[in-house]
Write an enzyme that holds these catalytic residues in place. Sequence first.
Site, PDB file in Angstrom:
ATOM      1  N   GLU A 151       0.758  -1.054  -0.005  1.00 57.96           N
ATOM      2  CA  GLU A 151       0.064   0.012  -0.101  1.00 57.96           C
ATOM      3  C   GLU A 151       0.806   1.274  -0.061  1.00 57.96           C
ATOM      4  OE1 GLU A 151      -2.547  -0.451   3.519  1.00 57.96           O
ATOM      5  OE2 GLU A 151      -3.778  -1.812   2.570  1.00 57.96           O
ATOM      6  N   HIS A 209       1.282   0.900  15.363  1.00 57.94           N
ATOM      7  CA  HIS A 209      -0.045   0.623  14.834  1.00 57.94           C
ATOM      8  C   HIS A 209      -0.968   0.067  15.622  1.00 57.94           C
ATOM      9  CE1 HIS A 209       2.372   1.171  11.279  1.00 57.94           C
ATOM     10  NE2 HIS A 209       2.991   0.311  11.246  1.00 57.94           N
ATOM     11  N   GLU A 262     -12.851   1.718   8.120  1.00 53.76           N
ATOM     12  CA  GLU A 262     -11.764   2.565   8.198  1.00 53.76           C
ATOM     13  C   GLU A 262     -11.165   3.197   7.068  1.00 53.76           C
ATOM     14  OE1 GLU A 262      -9.031   0.693  11.236  1.00 53.76           O
ATOM     15  OE2 GLU A 262     -10.603  -0.280  12.484  1.00 53.76           O
ATOM     16  N   ASN A 266     -13.619  -3.569   9.629  1.00 57.15           N
ATOM     17  CA  ASN A 266     -13.770  -4.750  10.830  1.00 57.15           C
ATOM     18  C   ASN A 266     -14.846  -5.111  11.035  1.00 57.15           C
ATOM     19  OD1 ASN A 266     -11.160  -4.950  12.352  1.00 57.15           O
ATOM     20  ND2 ASN A 266     -10.968  -2.776  12.056  1.00 57.15           N
ATOM     21  N   ARG A 279     -17.172  -6.407  13.187  1.00 55.49           N
ATOM     22  CA  ARG A 279     -17.295  -6.587  14.732  1.00 55.49           C
ATOM     23  C   ARG A 279     -17.301  -5.207  15.419  1.00 55.49           C
ATOM     24  NH1 ARG A 279     -12.228  -5.242  16.877  1.00 55.49           N
ATOM     25  NH2 ARG A 279     -10.551  -5.560  15.539  1.00 55.49           N
TER      26      ARG A 279
END
Length: 503
Positions: A37, A72, A112, A132, A134
């Site tokens: 990325e 992170h 995100e 995510n 959840r």
Amino acid sequence: GGKGMRRVDAPHDFVPALASAQREALAAFGDQSCLIEKYIPHPRHIEIQLFGDAHGNVIHLFERDCSLQRRHQKVIEEAPAPFMPATVRAAMCRAAVKAGQAIGYHGAGTVEFIADGSGPLRPDGFWFMEMNTRLQVEHPVSEAITGLDLVELQLRIAAGEPLPISQADVKINGWAIEARLYAEDADTGFLPATGTLDHLSFPPATKFRPGPLRIDSGVRPGDTITPYYDPMIAKIIAHGPTRDIALNRLSAALHATHALGSTTNLRFLTALTAHHGFRRGEVDTGLIARDLADLLHQTVLPPHIPAAAAVSALGFLTPRDPADPWVAFSGWRHWQAPPLPITLRHGRQTLDLRVTPQARHRFEIHGAGFSLSLTIVSITGSQVVLALPDRRLAFEILTTGRRITICADDRTETFDLPDPATIFAPAAGGDGILSPMPGLVIRLAAQTGQLVTQGEVLIVLEAMKMEHALTAPRDGTVAEVLCAQGEQVTSGAKLLTLEPPLV
């Protein structure tokens, strides 16, 4: 959680970084596939909370800013995001909802984004990072600003019910900020810590439900922090009508929190809430790394703290029967009370102090550069009130084994009594490589007799969501390998030795 991620700044770093990322990803997820990325130099980590039901409804609960990170890993999160223009909020929320609709998302989830934080946020300056599927650790800040119970919503959706609210029903009320209390050592690169939580106390707060101060924790005093699970101890969440009020409430709560027995990031969190840039809302994922030295800076240790530790180490703060003559005359001599020497270790410092008992409950303490009079006013369990020449102070003092932990003046300090059996122990031959943390040996790249060069990776440890490479401190020959690949090792364990250098 940052697992399997590596930043590469130069071509020659790519291959070892890829191998490390693949190794970590394979162990964590059973899949070593990697993506490449684009790296954004000043990123902000902004995420949108989504809910989708089985009836085709998808709504957002606005954004959270999770830019304060180390390795992170998120440290402090807040909602809404500072300096979020209405146009950018609308664009992000619209993009997240479209993503949920495109896949027919059903449940709670978080989309995100990485936003360019080099200047003001822009509608065309953010990029999708991941979703995510959840509820996340930081969901309480969304609950605080919306007044919704996200766990209840998730359960109702899972039961097949339609969302009980529409997008128009969701409003932003005030500001919420969450800090993650971890068992980790910020002074050693945020290495995970273990140990027994001998004492854990929080200020008055609601538990697992919204309020001006909320504490979510499943850890209790006496619990042991092990290397096998995430080292989070608690989430401390503050809510207020404005960001400044919420931040002040969080800072006050952190000052009133005590966690003793295991090294934690409590002092680091307290410093972070006082950081001028964070106070102004100027956040990006590089803030902690850039200003780490200032965040870890510790003011000079006030003399009354080691003085109290010395008195405690000599047993004078242990509650006893006041009618016992051996207590009443503790330290008494017919002519003059002699000074009692005591040696304490505080971090890398060795403190030599002398404690001279005076009248009942009063002591003179002498150390390097200070002389102090101290009087015991009261002892109630671990709560101790001591009188100094100019004021009285409340201390929380806990002694476990040969360790004394003191909370006073909004700081927590740990002192260790050296073990007499090891003071004169002979030094082992060769240079030893010690484990800086409890962990699993996932790679052993050295064997007895091997020639190694300074900086060469010899052992790789893994614990609590991170890899840590141990390198050769100098050129030399491996004298002995004291661990095996796949072995779980303890903090401070000797893993390898080098032959003594040639004179």
